[in-house]
Motif scaffolding. Structure first.
Motif, PDB file in Angstrom:
ATOM      1  N   ALA A 146       0.816  -1.349  -0.084  1.00  0.00           N
ATOM      2  CA  ALA A 146      -0.035  -0.144   0.153  1.00  0.00           C
ATOM      3  C   ALA A 146       0.974   1.304  -0.012  1.00  0.00           C
ATOM      4  O   ALA A 146       0.519   2.299  -0.639  1.00  0.00           O
ATOM      5  CB  ALA A 146      -1.030   0.143   1.045  1.00  0.00           C
ATOM      6  N   GLU A 199       4.008   1.535  -0.939  1.00  0.00           N
ATOM      7  CA  GLU A 199       4.767   1.627  -2.416  1.00  0.00           C
ATOM      8  C   GLU A 199       3.792   2.176  -3.409  1.00  0.00           C
ATOM      9  O   GLU A 199       4.103   3.043  -4.351  1.00  0.00           O
ATOM     10  CB  GLU A 199       5.246   0.454  -2.647  1.00  0.00           C
ATOM     11  N   ARG A 200       2.395   1.649  -3.495  1.00  0.00           N
ATOM     12  CA  ARG A 200       1.293   2.035  -4.497  1.00  0.00           C
ATOM     13  C   ARG A 200       1.153   3.788  -4.263  1.00  0.00           C
ATOM     14  O   ARG A 200       0.705   4.505  -4.983  1.00  0.00           O
ATOM     15  CB  ARG A 200       0.129   1.312  -4.371  1.00  0.00           C
TER      16      ARG A 200
END
Length: 81
Positions: free
Chosen positions: A1, A3-4
Motif C-alpha cells: 500500500a 509503495e502504491r
C-alpha cells in the motif's frame, strides 16, 4: 500500500516499533530507515568515546540501542537519572 502511494522509504520514528523491524522488512520491499542504527552510527562517525542514553525504561530494557552500540564497541551508560 505504501509503495502504491508513492513512498520510496519507510521511516519508523518509534524506538519500541524497532522490535518488529525484521518482520516489517519481510512485509515491504521499501528500504527501512533504522533510526537506532542511524543515530548510533552518526555518533560513532563523530568519534565519541562514551555515549549516554536518555530513554524510557522500556527502551532500555528491550536493549535495542545496546545491541547496536555493542556491535561498534562503544560504552553505554544506562543508569537511571
Amino acid at each position: 500500500a505504501l509503495e502504491r502511494a508513492g513512498a520510496t522509504h519507510l521511516a519508523i520514528p518509534c524506538n519500541t516499533a524497532h522490535c518488529f523491524l525484521s518482520e516489517l522488512a519481510e512485509w515491504t520491499n521499501l528500504p527501512i530507515l533504522d533510526m537506532i542504527d542511524l543515530t548510533i552510527r552518526s555518533v560513532f562517525d563523530m568519534q565519541v568515546s562514551r555515549i549516554g542514553l536518555l530513554a524510557t525504561d522500556g527502551t532500555v530494557k528491550i536493549g535495542l540501542y545496546q545491541k547496536v552500540i555493542e556491535q561498534i564497541s562503544k560504552e553505554l551508560n544506562t543508569r537511571p537519572i
